[in-house]
Design a protein around this motif. Structure first.
Motif, PDB file in Angstrom:
ATOM      1  N   VAL A 121       0.830  -1.203   0.000  1.00  0.00           N
ATOM      2  CA  VAL A 121       0.000   0.000   0.000  1.00  0.00           C
ATOM      3  C   VAL A 121       0.865   1.253   0.000  1.00  0.00           C
ATOM      4  O   VAL A 121       0.622   2.204  -0.752  1.00  0.00           O
ATOM      5  N   ARG A 122       1.904   1.263   0.833  1.00  0.00           N
ATOM      6  CA  ARG A 122       2.773   2.438   0.904  1.00  0.00           C
ATOM      7  C   ARG A 122       3.520   2.664  -0.419  1.00  0.00           C
ATOM      8  O   ARG A 122       3.711   3.802  -0.845  1.00  0.00           O
ATOM      9  N   ILE A 123       3.959   1.592  -1.042  1.00  0.00           N
ATOM     10  CA  ILE A 123       4.662   1.739  -2.322  1.00  0.00           C
ATOM     11  C   ILE A 123       3.728   2.326  -3.380  1.00  0.00           C
ATOM     12  O   ILE A 123       4.091   3.253  -4.120  1.00  0.00           O
ATOM     13  N   ALA A 124       2.502   1.809  -3.457  1.00  0.00           N
ATOM     14  CA  ALA A 124       1.546   2.289  -4.458  1.00  0.00           C
ATOM     15  C   ALA A 124       1.162   3.749  -4.211  1.00  0.00           C
ATOM     16  O   ALA A 124       1.233   4.595  -5.116  1.00  0.00           O
ATOM     17  N   VAL A 125       0.767   4.054  -2.976  1.00  0.00           N
ATOM     18  CA  VAL A 125       0.324   5.419  -2.668  1.00  0.00           C
ATOM     19  C   VAL A 125       1.496   6.389  -2.741  1.00  0.00           C
ATOM     20  O   VAL A 125       1.350   7.537  -3.189  1.00  0.00           O
ATOM     21  N   GLY A 126       2.685   5.952  -2.301  1.00  0.00           N
ATOM     22  CA  GLY A 126       3.857   6.811  -2.387  1.00  0.00           C
ATOM     23  C   GLY A 126       4.193   7.158  -3.826  1.00  0.00           C
ATOM     24  O   GLY A 126       4.486   8.313  -4.156  1.00  0.00           O
ATOM     25  N   ALA A 127       4.143   6.165  -4.721  1.00  0.00           N
ATOM     26  CA  ALA A 127       4.428   6.417  -6.133  1.00  0.00           C
ATOM     27  C   ALA A 127       3.398   7.371  -6.744  1.00  0.00           C
ATOM     28  O   ALA A 127       3.744   8.285  -7.510  1.00  0.00           O
ATOM     29  N   ALA A 424      -4.694  13.051  -9.311  1.00  0.00           N
ATOM     30  CA  ALA A 424      -4.995  12.936  -7.886  1.00  0.00           C
ATOM     31  C   ALA A 424      -6.396  12.376  -7.661  1.00  0.00           C
ATOM     32  O   ALA A 424      -6.607  11.521  -6.789  1.00  0.00           O
ATOM     33  N   ALA A 425      -7.360  12.847  -8.439  1.00  0.00           N
ATOM     34  CA  ALA A 425      -8.743  12.363  -8.296  1.00  0.00           C
ATOM     35  C   ALA A 425      -8.874  10.916  -8.733  1.00  0.00           C
ATOM     36  O   ALA A 425      -9.717  10.173  -8.212  1.00  0.00           O
ATOM     37  N   SER A 426      -8.038  10.474  -9.675  1.00  0.00           N
ATOM     38  CA  SER A 426      -8.131   9.112 -10.201  1.00  0.00           C
ATOM     39  C   SER A 426      -7.439   8.092  -9.319  1.00  0.00           C
ATOM     40  O   SER A 426      -7.931   6.970  -9.135  1.00  0.00           O
ATOM     41  N   ALA A 427      -6.284   8.455  -8.761  1.00  0.00           N
ATOM     42  CA  ALA A 427      -5.458   7.487  -8.035  1.00  0.00           C
ATOM     43  C   ALA A 427      -5.571   7.604  -6.523  1.00  0.00           C
ATOM     44  O   ALA A 427      -5.634   6.587  -5.822  1.00  0.00           O
ATOM     45  N   TYR A 451      -3.298   1.999  -8.696  1.00  0.00           N
ATOM     46  CA  TYR A 451      -2.763   1.774 -10.040  1.00  0.00           C
ATOM     47  C   TYR A 451      -3.855   1.810 -11.105  1.00  0.00           C
ATOM     48  O   TYR A 451      -3.604   2.208 -12.253  1.00  0.00           O
ATOM     49  N   GLY A 452      -5.072   1.415 -10.724  1.00  0.00           N
ATOM     50  CA  GLY A 452      -6.184   1.434 -11.681  1.00  0.00           C
ATOM     51  C   GLY A 452      -6.609   2.831 -12.072  1.00  0.00           C
ATOM     52  O   GLY A 452      -7.261   3.031 -13.101  1.00  0.00           O
ATOM     53  N   PRO A 456      -4.134   4.483 -16.068  1.00  0.00           N
ATOM     54  CA  PRO A 456      -4.971   5.019 -17.155  1.00  0.00           C
ATOM     55  C   PRO A 456      -4.873   6.537 -17.300  1.00  0.00           C
ATOM     56  O   PRO A 456      -4.860   7.046 -18.426  1.00  0.00           O
ATOM     57  N   ALA A 457      -4.800   7.255 -16.174  1.00  0.00           N
ATOM     58  CA  ALA A 457      -4.720   8.716 -16.250  1.00  0.00           C
ATOM     59  C   ALA A 457      -3.465   9.150 -16.999  1.00  0.00           C
ATOM     60  O   ALA A 457      -3.516  10.000 -17.901  1.00  0.00           O
TER      61      ALA A 457
END
Length: 530
Positions: A121-127, A424-427, A451-452, A456-457
């Motif tokens: 979770v931290r890796i995804a949100v951090g990226a 920001a709104a998408s991820a 990531y979803g 795409p964004a």
């Protein structure tokens, strides 16, 4: 511009830089080097101080330069940015401000990871947070370049490039030495200067038309060359079906994007309580609302006083409408009043850019250190080493933002910020809302939601007219445009929510009821919040 314009504007800008560097140096001597001090300023700011800082962080070059320029060029359709930026704060106030303050410590990932498997979770949100921050920084760099081009009469692209590099270097210094405490005070000073400058310009515009707003609007419509169509919807977004969808897409991104901006969410950790976080947002809404109302007057004022043709001649994207308006209101080119007012507005705009880039750089470097680095080396990371990584990350992020800012220097800054809002709104927003309000949300759902929306964004932006296939694209000489819209929000935001739902319902993970209950109680009551 005359030598007097250049000299006075540079002197005022240098004075602001000197003051803010003094604040940074003073704060750096008093800091203790802890992560809480570096990321959150010790959580010692009052609601009013934090409200001013939030306003200073939010009212960026997109607001001061870009929105006024879009209104001056496209009239009613440019209003969407001002309305979207303001309405977005209601989403922040009602849905996330208090809950984020109660659930997190330093970054957005803290909120998500409270009830999930931390590392993925931290890796995804951090990226995702770093990506949004870099896109936002690019807009500020473009604003800096536009100002310098106007100040130097567009005679030296090298000077414009070196100014962008200088802005990047200053933001790294602010963040590396002073952390959140210095960044906050820089933003407070900048908010006061920006509001003061905007009030003066608004009063002068209204005095020029003797307080008659109807006359102001009619004059703007006449000088626009579009007549009454300038005051009606459709000038920019009312043509083909793709332009109308772009209008909806942009509005969706602007209204929902603020609640997912890392540098805005991190401001809620600088106050001692959740109640203080709510009051901070109320202060911010008052300041930001007043500012955008005045920006509308200034945008139409630029169309009426300067004229869209003169604005386009100076900068095709309209980024210099505000300084040109100040020059005319002060008495015109060569006059003492025009020189002074132009110099003040240019200096305030520079101050705006410096303060905003400092806040964004701090938030993105915190994501790198607290989320990405600390996740990969959780067993070895200490607070001091984490802060050291954050300072190093600030340098790397600054370099990337400078490079992209030079590449996108001919685009409107408000438009560029709209892209950051869409990402920001998408991820970030889907995973944040699911984590706060969905009991059965799982780790897979969180990762898929990020990531979803993020992939795409970014992919749709790359395949859009923003990058290729149009005269104003980043690469106008090539054409790999397959997505017709300039803003991807209408597609990528639903995809982010859909991916989060799909990841959760297909996951074998059994949600931890105890951790969810603990998070729910903490988010609603503040019990146990740091």
């Amino acid at each position: 511009m005359t030598v007097h314009h250049q000299t006075l504007a540079l002197l005022l800008f240098s004075a602001f830089v000197a003051v803010t560097l003094g604040i940074t140096t003073w704060v750096s001597r008093k800091r203790h080097g802890s992560a809480e001090e570096f990321y959150a300023g010790g959580r010692l700011f009052s609601p009013m101080e934090n409200g001013f800082a939030i306003a200073g962080d939010y009212m960026s070059a997109a607001s001061f330069l870009g929105v006024a320029g879009l209104i001056a060029l496209f009239g009613y359709d440019g209003l969407l940015y001002a309305v979207g930026f303001l309405v977005a704060w209601l989403v922040v106030l009602l849905l996330v401000a208090e809950l984020v303050r109660n659930c997190g410590r330093f970054t957005l990932a803290d909120v998500i990871a409270a009830r999930m498997s931390e590392r993925p979770v931290r890796i995804a949100v951090g990226a995702s947070s770093v990506t949004v921050s870099v896109l936002y920084l690019v807009a500020q760099m473009v604003g800096a370049g536009s100002l310098v081009a106007l100040l130097l009469g567009r005679t030296s692209e090298a000077a414009q490039a070196w100014t962008v590099i200088g802005v990047g270097a200053l933001m790294v210094i602010y963040v590396s030495l002073g952390g959140m405490r210095a960044t906050t005070w820089i933003q407070i000073v900048k908010a006061v200067l920006l509001m003061g400058g905007t009030v003066v310009l608004t009063v002068l515009v209204l005095l020029r038309f003797h307080g008659d707003v109807d006359r102001l609007l009619l004059t703007a419509a006449e000088r626009s060359g579009h007549g009454r169509a300038f005051l009606a919807p459709g000038l920019k977004y009312g043509g083909s079906w793709s332009e109308r969808l772009d209008f909806i897409s942009l509005g969706l991104a602007l209204v929902l994007g603020t609640a997912g901006l890392p540098h805005i969410l991190s401001r809620f950790y600088t106050v001692p309580t959740a109640r203080a976080a709510r009051r901070s947002v109320v202060w911010a809404i008052g300041l930001i609302g007043s500012f955008y109302l005045m920006t509308i007057v200034l945008g139409f004022g630029a169309a009426a006083v300067v004229g869209p043709d003169a604005v386009r001649a100076s900068n095709e994207a309209g980024n210099t409408a505000m300084p040109l308006l100040a020059l005319d209101l002060g008495g015109g080119s060569g006059s003492t009043g025009g020189t002074v007012l132009f110099a003040v507005v240019a200096a305030v705009a520079f101050a705006t850019i410096l303060a905003v880039v400092a806040g964004i750089t701090l938030a993105s470097s915190a994501s790198v250190a607290h989320d990405l680095y600390a996740s990969l080396r959780r067993s070895h990371a200490r607070h001091r080493s984490e802060v050291g990584v954050a300072r190093t990350a600030a340098v790397g992020i600054g370099v990337v933002a400078i490079a992209l800012g030079l590449l996108a220097r001919d685009m409107n800054v408000a438009f560029l910020v709209g892209l950051a809002f869409a990402v920001a709104a998408s991820a970030n927003l889907p995973v944040l809302l699911y984590s706060l309000f969905w009991r059965n949300f799982t780790t897979r759902g969180a990762v898929w939601a990020v990531y979803g929306g993020l992939v795409p964004a970014l992919a749709l932006v790359v395949l859009s007219p923003v990058v290729s296939g149009s005269p104003g694209a980043l690469f106008p000489g090539v054409d790999f445009q397959y997505f017709p819209l300039q803003n991807p929000g209408i597609v990528s935001v639903p995809l982010g929510f859909l991916a989060g739902w799909l990841g959760t319902v297909t996951s074998d993970e059994v949600p931890d009821e105890a951790r969810h209950a603990e998070t729910e109680v903490r988010s609603l009551t503040g019990a146990g919040a740091v």
